[in-house]
Design a protein around this motif. Sequence first.
Motif: not given
Length: 121
Positions: A20, A23, A28, A30, A34, A86, A90, A92, A95
């Motif tokens: 995570a 990412l 990125r 999630p 993941l 999360a 959505r 960063r 994540t």
Amino acid sequence: MITGYAIAVSACAAGVAIWAFVLVVLNRAPEKPLLMGIGGVEALLAIQVVVSVVMMVGGGRPGSMITFLAYLFGALLVLPLGTVWALAERTRSSTAVLGIACLTVPVLLLRMVEVWGGASA
């Protein structure tokens, strides 16, 4: 409580946490792989609950039953709660929330092992 199993689950949770955070560095949100990793860790935690209940029914007792059960069910709930948070946004940052939730699991499992061994402080 089976310490080796708790260590294995902790290692899996730490691995998903590292994933995570990689990412997060890559900026990125999630994604499905993941989330599947988190689902796998959650399945391992569900097995931990079953094993713990079976051991308690079989006569094993933690140092503090209420503390142990709080850590046990807290560990089971932290990943779904982090995932809901999360998925609500959505980004960063979401994540990173998943990474932090995964890092929480080894801490809770360590405390469960300590409480099972009789350390209730």
